[in-house]
Design a protein around this motif. Structure first.
Motif, short mmCIF file in Angstrom:
data_model
loop_
_atom_site.label_atom_id
_atom_site.label_comp_id
_atom_site.label_asym_id
_atom_site.label_seq_id
_atom_site.Cartn_x
_atom_site.Cartn_y
_atom_site.Cartn_z
N CYS A 197 0.87 -1.17 0.00
CA CYS A 197 0.00 0.00 0.00
C CYS A 197 0.91 1.23 0.00
CB CYS A 197 -0.94 -0.01 1.21
SG CYS A 197 -0.12 0.12 2.81
N HIS A 198 0.38 2.37 -0.40
CA HIS A 198 1.22 3.56 -0.49
C HIS A 198 1.88 3.89 0.85
CE1 HIS A 198 2.75 7.27 -2.09
NE2 HIS A 198 2.27 7.90 -1.04
N ARG A 199 1.15 3.72 1.93
CA ARG A 199 1.69 4.02 3.26
C ARG A 199 2.95 3.19 3.55
NH1 ARG A 199 0.49 1.52 8.38
NH2 ARG A 199 1.30 2.84 10.03
N HIS A 200 2.92 1.92 3.21
CA HIS A 200 4.07 1.05 3.48
C HIS A 200 5.12 1.09 2.37
CE1 HIS A 200 1.38 -1.13 6.46
NE2 HIS A 200 2.36 -0.57 7.16
N HIS A 201 4.79 1.73 1.27
CA HIS A 201 5.76 1.82 0.18
C HIS A 201 6.57 3.10 0.23
CE1 HIS A 201 6.79 2.09 -4.32
NE2 HIS A 201 7.63 1.24 -3.76
N ASN A 202 5.90 4.24 0.31
CA ASN A 202 6.63 5.48 0.07
C ASN A 202 6.17 6.64 0.95
OD1 ASN A 202 8.68 6.82 -1.20
ND2 ASN A 202 7.54 7.24 -3.06
N GLU A 203 5.86 6.37 2.18
CA GLU A 203 5.50 7.43 3.13
C GLU A 203 6.46 7.40 4.32
OE1 GLU A 203 3.04 9.85 3.16
OE2 GLU A 203 2.65 9.30 1.08
N PRO A 204 6.74 8.56 4.91
CA PRO A 204 7.59 8.56 6.11
C PRO A 204 7.00 7.66 7.19
CG PRO A 204 7.27 10.79 5.30
CD PRO A 204 6.34 9.90 4.50
N GLY A 205 7.87 7.08 7.98
CA GLY A 205 7.45 6.12 8.99
C GLY A 205 7.89 4.74 8.56
N TYR A 206 7.12 3.73 8.93
CA TYR A 206 7.47 2.35 8.60
C TYR A 206 7.08 2.06 7.16
CZ TYR A 206 8.31 -2.62 9.20
OH TYR A 206 8.80 -3.90 9.08
N SER A 207 8.02 2.30 6.24
CA SER A 207 7.78 2.02 4.83
C SER A 207 9.08 1.62 4.16
CB SER A 207 7.17 3.23 4.13
OG SER A 207 8.11 4.28 4.01
N ALA A 208 8.97 0.99 3.01
CA ALA A 208 10.12 0.44 2.32
C ALA A 208 11.14 1.50 1.90
CB ALA A 208 9.66 -0.34 1.09
N HIS A 209 10.69 2.71 1.62
CA HIS A 209 11.61 3.74 1.17
C HIS A 209 12.07 4.69 2.27
CE1 HIS A 209 11.70 2.84 -3.11
NE2 HIS A 209 10.43 2.52 -3.00
N PHE A 210 11.57 4.52 3.49
CA PHE A 210 11.94 5.42 4.57
C PHE A 210 12.52 4.74 5.80
CE2 PHE A 210 9.34 8.26 2.11
CZ PHE A 210 9.92 9.49 2.31
N ASP A 211 12.31 3.44 5.96
CA ASP A 211 12.72 2.77 7.19
C ASP A 211 13.70 1.64 6.90
OD1 ASP A 211 11.91 2.41 10.23
OD2 ASP A 211 12.05 0.41 9.34
N HIS A 212 14.88 1.73 7.48
CA HIS A 212 15.93 0.73 7.27
C HIS A 212 15.47 -0.66 7.73
CE1 HIS A 212 19.73 -1.38 7.38
NE2 HIS A 212 19.54 -1.63 8.66
N HIS A 213 14.80 -0.74 8.88
CA HIS A 213 14.35 -2.03 9.39
C HIS A 213 13.34 -2.68 8.44
CE1 HIS A 213 15.78 -0.11 13.15
NE2 HIS A 213 16.38 -1.28 13.25
N CYS A 214 12.46 -1.87 7.89
CA CYS A 214 11.47 -2.38 6.93
C CYS A 214 12.17 -2.91 5.68
CB CYS A 214 10.49 -1.27 6.57
SG CYS A 214 9.21 -1.76 5.41
N ARG A 215 13.11 -2.13 5.15
CA ARG A 215 13.87 -2.55 3.96
C ARG A 215 14.61 -3.86 4.21
NH1 ARG A 215 14.89 2.66 3.38
NH2 ARG A 215 16.88 2.59 4.50
N LEU A 216 15.29 -3.94 5.34
CA LEU A 216 16.06 -5.14 5.65
C LEU A 216 15.13 -6.34 5.84
CD1 LEU A 216 18.72 -6.54 6.15
CD2 LEU A 216 18.64 -5.73 8.53
N TRP A 217 14.01 -6.14 6.51
CA TRP A 217 13.06 -7.24 6.69
C TRP A 217 12.57 -7.76 5.33
CZ3 TRP A 217 7.65 -7.42 5.70
CH2 TRP A 217 7.03 -8.58 6.15
N LEU A 218 12.25 -6.86 4.41
CA LEU A 218 11.80 -7.27 3.08
C LEU A 218 12.91 -8.02 2.33
CD1 LEU A 218 9.72 -4.17 1.97
CD2 LEU A 218 8.84 -6.50 2.37
N LYS A 219 14.16 -7.57 2.47
CA LYS A 219 15.27 -8.26 1.82
C LYS A 219 15.46 -9.66 2.40
CE LYS A 219 17.57 -4.13 0.28
NZ LYS A 219 18.67 -3.18 0.43
#
Length: 103
Positions: A51-73
């Protein structure tokens, strides 16, 4: 373009995995591996719907949060290795995200 090997339903991957909610509106495709590995992500289907919130919004999202990015990887690596094995993952990426700390 390969279909995702990480999910079979078109819904937000994070909403489903983290909150057990099926978000199906306003979805955006996210390639889990970026930069020079983006073509690999496309080729092997290492991408998810977010969803847009989890993709590209500040907070817990793939483009703003290192932990989220690493979890997805880590999720992508696990899905890839289930199909092709750890050796092929390392040959393709050169990085073992499953051994990376979330700190």
């Amino acid at each position: 373009m390969a279909a995702s090997i990480m999910q079979t339903r078109q819904e937000c991957y994070i909403c489903r995995a983290k909150y057990n909610v099926s978000t199906v509106r306003g979805l955006e495709e996210h390639h889990v591996l970026n930069g020079p590995l983006r073509p690999m992500a496309e080729h092997y289907g290492l991408k998810v719907w977010l969803c847009h919130r989890h993709h590209n919004e500040p907070g817990y999202s793939a483009h703003f949060d290192h932990h989220c990015r690493l979890w997805l990887k880590k999720e992508a690596q696990a899905a890839f290795e289930a199909r092709y094995g750890h050796e092929r993952w390392m040959a393709e990426t050169g990085k073992d995200y499953l051994k990376c700390s979330m700190l």
